[in-house]
Design a protein around this motif. Structure first.
Motif, PDB file in Angstrom:
ATOM      1  N   TYR A   1      47.167   4.292  73.328  1.00 24.48           N
ATOM      2  CA  TYR A   1      46.910   4.137  74.762  1.00 24.48           C
ATOM      3  C   TYR A   1      45.412   4.195  75.043  1.00 24.48           C
ATOM      4  O   TYR A   1      44.884   3.399  75.822  1.00 24.48           O
ATOM      5  N   LEU A   2      44.710   5.135  74.396  1.00 24.47           N
ATOM      6  CA  LEU A   2      43.262   5.243  74.598  1.00 24.47           C
ATOM      7  C   LEU A   2      42.530   4.011  74.067  1.00 24.47           C
ATOM      8  O   LEU A   2      41.509   3.597  74.622  1.00 24.47           O
ATOM      9  N   ASP A   3      43.047   3.400  72.992  1.00 25.11           N
ATOM     10  CA  ASP A   3      42.442   2.172  72.483  1.00 25.11           C
ATOM     11  C   ASP A   3      42.637   1.004  73.455  1.00 25.11           C
ATOM     12  O   ASP A   3      41.793   0.112  73.546  1.00 25.11           O
ATOM     13  N   MET A   4      43.731   1.007  74.194  1.00 22.21           N
ATOM     14  CA  MET A   4      44.041  -0.095  75.101  1.00 22.21           C
ATOM     15  C   MET A   4      43.516   0.132  76.513  1.00 22.21           C
ATOM     16  O   MET A   4      43.701  -0.729  77.373  1.00 22.21           O
ATOM     17  N   ILE A   5      42.865   1.256  76.771  1.00 20.34           N
ATOM     18  CA  ILE A   5      42.462   1.589  78.143  1.00 20.34           C
ATOM     19  C   ILE A   5      41.508   0.548  78.730  1.00 20.34           C
ATOM     20  O   ILE A   5      41.578   0.225  79.906  1.00 20.34           O
ATOM     21  N   GLU A   6      40.617  -0.007  77.921  1.00 25.89           N
ATOM     22  CA  GLU A   6      39.675  -1.017  78.422  1.00 25.89           C
ATOM     23  C   GLU A   6      40.408  -2.291  78.832  1.00 25.89           C
ATOM     24  O   GLU A   6      40.093  -2.892  79.860  1.00 25.89           O
ATOM     25  N   GLU A   7      41.413  -2.693  78.052  1.00 24.55           N
ATOM     26  CA  GLU A   7      42.196  -3.868  78.397  1.00 24.55           C
ATOM     27  C   GLU A   7      43.000  -3.625  79.679  1.00 24.55           C
ATOM     28  O   GLU A   7      43.140  -4.532  80.509  1.00 24.55           O
ATOM     29  N   ILE A   8      43.511  -2.436  79.845  1.00 23.49           N
ATOM     30  CA  ILE A   8      44.248  -2.086  81.063  1.00 23.49           C
ATOM     31  C   ILE A   8      43.313  -2.154  82.271  1.00 23.49           C
ATOM     32  O   ILE A   8      43.672  -2.659  83.333  1.00 23.49           O
ATOM     33  N   ARG A   9      42.086  -1.659  82.103  1.00 24.23           N
ATOM     34  CA  ARG A   9      41.109  -1.678  83.188  1.00 24.23           C
ATOM     35  C   ARG A   9      40.746  -3.115  83.563  1.00 24.23           C
ATOM     36  O   ARG A   9      40.664  -3.466  84.744  1.00 24.23           O
ATOM     37  N   VAL A  10      40.527  -3.979  82.574  1.00 19.13           N
ATOM     38  CA  VAL A  10      40.191  -5.386  82.839  1.00 19.13           C
ATOM     39  C   VAL A  10      41.350  -6.073  83.555  1.00 19.13           C
ATOM     40  O   VAL A  10      41.148  -6.844  84.506  1.00 19.13           O
TER      41      VAL A  10
END
Length: 128
Positions: free
Chosen positions: A28-37
């Motif tokens: 989840y922490l690795d994907m946080i930037e993609e979620i934000r975008v």
């Protein structure tokens, strides 16, 4: 007596795996930037839809200096004795100057300047 909610366990508690939980947390922490975008893209699309809806509904009322207009009667300037049958528009007035797009200084027909500037939302073209 113990309430049923306290005595009965839940599926999450019964099947909790600390290693799996830690692994999922790191993913989840690795994907946080993609979620934000993705969230920013959805917000931008929402703003565009809102602007398109507003611009579709709004009517431009461009007036030029010298045009004759009617001015909306505001609640504080309405004649009290006329009730609901009183006039909704008063005038005619003449556009004296343009402050900026959509905001105008008015004068009456005799040339007397009206004290405040008026928004085009409260003005209507006068046809003779």
């Amino acid at each position: 007596m113990v309430p049923v909610e306290v005595g009965a366990g839940s599926f999450r508690i019964a099947h909790y795996d600390p290693e799996n939980s830690e692994k999922n947390h790191r993913l989840y922490l690795d994907m946080i930037e993609e979620i934000r975008v993705d969230s920013q893209a959805r917000l931008l699309a929402y703003h565009q839809r809102t602007a398109r809806h507003y611009n579709h509904k709004v009517r431009a009322r461009p007036f030029r200096v010298g045009d004759l207009v009617l001015r909306r009667v505001m609640p504080n300037t309405k004649v009290v004795n006329h009730g609901v049958f009183g006039a909704n528009w008063e005038g005619p007035y003449q556009i004296k100057s343009v402050l900026w797009e959509g905001t105008y200084h008015l004068s009456d027909i005799r040339g007397k300047l009206i004290p405040r500037a008026w928004n085009s939302e409260h003005l209507r073209r006068y046809y003779q």
